[in-house]
Scaffold this active site. Structure first.
Site, PDB file in Angstrom:
ATOM      1  N   PHE A 175       0.816  -1.216   0.000  1.00  0.00           N
ATOM      2  CA  PHE A 175       0.000   0.000   0.000  1.00  0.00           C
ATOM      3  C   PHE A 175       0.860   1.281   0.000  1.00  0.00           C
ATOM      4  CE2 PHE A 175      -2.640   2.618   3.223  1.00  0.00           C
ATOM      5  CZ  PHE A 175      -3.160   3.421   2.229  1.00  0.00           C
TER       6      PHE A 175
ATOM      7  N   TYR B   2       3.887  -7.817  16.844  1.00  0.00           N
ATOM      8  CA  TYR B   2       4.157  -6.981  15.670  1.00  0.00           C
ATOM      9  C   TYR B   2       4.926  -5.721  16.081  1.00  0.00           C
ATOM     10  CZ  TYR B   2       3.077  -3.207  12.406  1.00  0.00           C
ATOM     11  OH  TYR B   2       3.160  -2.120  11.588  1.00  0.00           O
TER      12      TYR B   2
HETATM   13  N1  LIG Z   1      -8.663  -4.383  11.193  1.00  0.00           N
HETATM   14  C1  LIG Z   1      -9.803  -4.199  11.846  1.00  0.00           C
HETATM   15  N2  LIG Z   1      -9.913  -3.164  12.676  1.00  0.00           N
HETATM   16  C2  LIG Z   1     -11.047  -2.979  13.337  1.00  0.00           C
HETATM   17  C3  LIG Z   1     -12.121  -3.846  13.178  1.00  0.00           C
HETATM   18  N3  LIG Z   1     -13.085  -3.410  13.960  1.00  0.00           N
HETATM   19  C4  LIG Z   1     -12.654  -2.334  14.555  1.00  0.00           C
HETATM   20  N4  LIG Z   1     -11.406  -2.053  14.207  1.00  0.00           N
HETATM   21  C5  LIG Z   1     -10.659  -0.914  14.743  1.00  0.00           C
HETATM   22  O1  LIG Z   1     -10.418   0.071  13.753  1.00  0.00           O
HETATM   23  C6  LIG Z   1      -9.266   0.848  14.103  1.00  0.00           C
HETATM   24  C7  LIG Z   1      -8.299   0.861  12.979  1.00  0.00           C
HETATM   25  O2  LIG Z   1      -7.784  -0.446  12.766  1.00  0.00           O
HETATM   26  P1  LIG Z   1      -6.796  -0.736  11.571  1.00  0.00           P
HETATM   27  O3  LIG Z   1      -7.299  -0.062  10.360  1.00  0.00           O
HETATM   28  O4  LIG Z   1      -6.586  -2.206  11.501  1.00  0.00           O
HETATM   29  O5  LIG Z   1      -5.451   0.016  12.017  1.00  0.00           O
HETATM   30  P2  LIG Z   1      -4.535  -0.099  13.340  1.00  0.00           P
HETATM   31  O6  LIG Z   1      -4.961  -1.146  14.271  1.00  0.00           O
HETATM   32  O7  LIG Z   1      -4.465   1.282  13.891  1.00  0.00           O
HETATM   33  O8  LIG Z   1      -3.119  -0.546  12.746  1.00  0.00           O
HETATM   34  C8  LIG Z   1      -2.617   0.032  11.565  1.00  0.00           C
HETATM   35  O9  LIG Z   1      -1.798   1.133  11.829  1.00  0.00           O
HETATM   36  C9  LIG Z   1      -0.568   0.826  12.461  1.00  0.00           C
HETATM   37  C10 LIG Z   1       0.196   2.123  12.661  1.00  0.00           C
HETATM   38  O10 LIG Z   1      -0.495   2.946  13.519  1.00  0.00           O
HETATM   39  C11 LIG Z   1       0.224  -0.123  11.604  1.00  0.00           C
HETATM   40  O11 LIG Z   1       1.466  -0.384  12.185  1.00  0.00           O
HETATM   41  C12 LIG Z   1      -0.573  -1.406  11.379  1.00  0.00           C
HETATM   42  O12 LIG Z   1       0.127  -2.299  10.513  1.00  0.00           O
HETATM   43  C13 LIG Z   1      -1.885  -1.025  10.759  1.00  0.00           C
HETATM   44  O13 LIG Z   1      -1.594  -0.525   9.471  1.00  0.00           O
HETATM   45  C14 LIG Z   1      -8.711   0.185  15.367  1.00  0.00           C
HETATM   46  O14 LIG Z   1      -9.202   0.905  16.465  1.00  0.00           O
HETATM   47  C15 LIG Z   1      -9.287  -1.224  15.311  1.00  0.00           C
HETATM   48  O15 LIG Z   1      -9.366  -1.814  16.588  1.00  0.00           O
HETATM   49  C16 LIG Z   1     -11.999  -4.959  12.287  1.00  0.00           C
HETATM   50  O16 LIG Z   1     -12.909  -5.767  12.091  1.00  0.00           O
HETATM   51  N5  LIG Z   1     -10.820  -5.088  11.666  1.00  0.00           N
END
Ligand SMILES: Nc1nc2c(ncn2[C@@H]2O[C@H](COP(=O)(O)OP(=O)(O)O[C@H]3O[C@H](CO)[C@@H](O)[C@H](O)[C@@H]3O)[C@@H](O)[C@H]2O)c(=O)[nH]1
Length: 335
Positions: free
Chosen positions: A11, A152
């Site tokens: 991405f 991670y």
């Molecule tokens: N993936 C996912 N997230 C969910 C869901 N339901 C709620 N969420 C919530 O949605 C928010 C965003 O989740 P993600 O888009 O998966 O991002 P992230 O947990 O913040 O992690 C991402 O950012 C990190 C850097 O800040 C990265 O390091 C990581 O790889 C990822 O890209 C979080 O609060 C997560 O708990 C679901 O079904 N799936």
């Protein structure tokens, strides 16, 4: 400039390579096209980059050291940007070894390539997840970040330490980025925005963790790659060239620093969901769930160091960014 980028079918790597190619640089991409998510998306991104004559690519794993070193040798890069990784917070709970292989062994191999080629600047991805259980917000680079709560994040923190030692011993100027929940067109299918958009369109429920009481500093991908491109020309030196920057994370013993790249705005997950609904003009079926292991309740970046170093401040409003993603999604999946 010859730039070697790992993760160009991913991405962020795709967007960054596209920006550098538009700026006239030569880019060699390296990507393992792993099946962590639909490889058609990765192939489509690489296909787009291949339309630029100054883009070449090697499709192999970071762990295939001989292939990686040969690709770096052929590129003769002045700069290496390492974005390829086993990403994702939740997947690391059941598959920790994938993170050791890609993020520890793979990153070590990239660092060796940087050492052999004496690159002017090595830039590598870390994550806001390294702030782990920290309570003090917004997160600043100078805060202690010693309490990772997912494996991670632990591998990414290890990368920061590995890079610091190489910067010290071999004098490799190194910038580590801490990214904050990056989103936008061509985004990752394991992330909330992608999953929510897909499920809403398909009339399936969406899982909302911690009953929606979650906060993220959502960072739009175009802003992020712009910040990286500006940092490219801001290599740290062993001597602090600009002591007037009070919150610099520059090491006292190495040309190494860590920089947050975030929007500096905390958004409630439920407001983010609403923005997706508005862009789709369709309501979600919400399945409220408890907090998930390894997940942090909030992230929020102090991005003032990025601003002091480059004069740049990410600014895309999440409602606009979500709309851009939804438009891309509907076009790409023809739905
Ligand atoms: N993936 C996912 N997230 C969910 C869901 N339901 C709620 N969420 C919530 O949605 C928010 C965003 O989740 P993600 O888009 O998966 O991002 P992230 O947990 O913040 O992690 C991402 O950012 C990190 C850097 O800040 C990265 O390091 C990581 O790889 C990822 O890209 C979080 O609060 C997560 O708990 C679901 O079904 N799936």
């Amino acid at each position: 400039m010859n730039i070697f980028i790992t993760g160009t079918a991913g991405f962020i790597g795709y967007h960054l390579a596209d920006l550098f190619l538009r700026q006239g640089h030569t880019v060699h991409g390296y990507d393992g096209i792993t099946d962590y998510y639909d490889i058609r998306l990765k192939q489509a991104r690489h296909q787009l980059l291949r339309q630029y004559p100054q883009f070449t690519a090697t499709e192999a794993l970071l762990e295939e050291d001989a292939v990686l070193q040969a690709a770096i040798d052929a590129c003769q890069p002045q700069v290496i940007i390492h974005l390829a990784a086993q990403a994702g917070v939740r997947y690391s709970i059941d598959n920790p070894r994938a993170y050791v292989d890609a993020n520890i062994v793979g990153t070590f191999n990239v660092m060796e390539g940087a050492r052999r080629h004496k690159v002017q600047h090595l830039l590598m991805a870390s994550t806001s997840s390294v702030y782990g259980a920290n309570k003090e917000m917004p997160y600043a680079e100078t805060h202690k970040a010693d309490t990772q709560i997912s494996f991670y994040a632990a591998t990414k923190k290890a990368n920061e330490a590995m890079a610091h030692s190489y910067a010290h011993i071999y004098g490799i100027a190194t910038t580590m980025f801490r990214f904050f929940t990056v989103y936008g067109p061509w985004g990752r299918p394991d992330m909330a925005l992608f999953k929510f958009t897909k499920n809403i369109l398909e009339g399936k429920p969406i899982d909302i963790y911690n009953h929606g009481d979650m906060w993220r500093d959502f960072t739009y991908v175009s802003d992020l790659v712009r910040g990286i491109a500006l940092l490219l020309n801001t290599a740290p030196s062993a001597v602090n060239a600009n002591p007037s920057i009070s919150n610099d994370s520059l090491s006292s013993v190495a040309p190494w620093r860590v920089v947050n790249i975030g929007n500096s705005q905390k958004v409630r997950l439920l407001d983010f969901v609403e923005a997706i609904e508005d862009s789709l003009n369709k309501k979600a079926i919400r399945n409220y769930m408890d907090m998930q292991p390894g997940d942090v309740p909030a992230t929020w970046a102090d991005a003032s160091l990025l601003n002091k170093l480059t004069g740049y401040k990410p600014k895309t409003d999440f409602k606009h960014g979500v709309k851009q993603f939804v438009e891309w999604y509907r076009e790409f999946y023809d739905c």
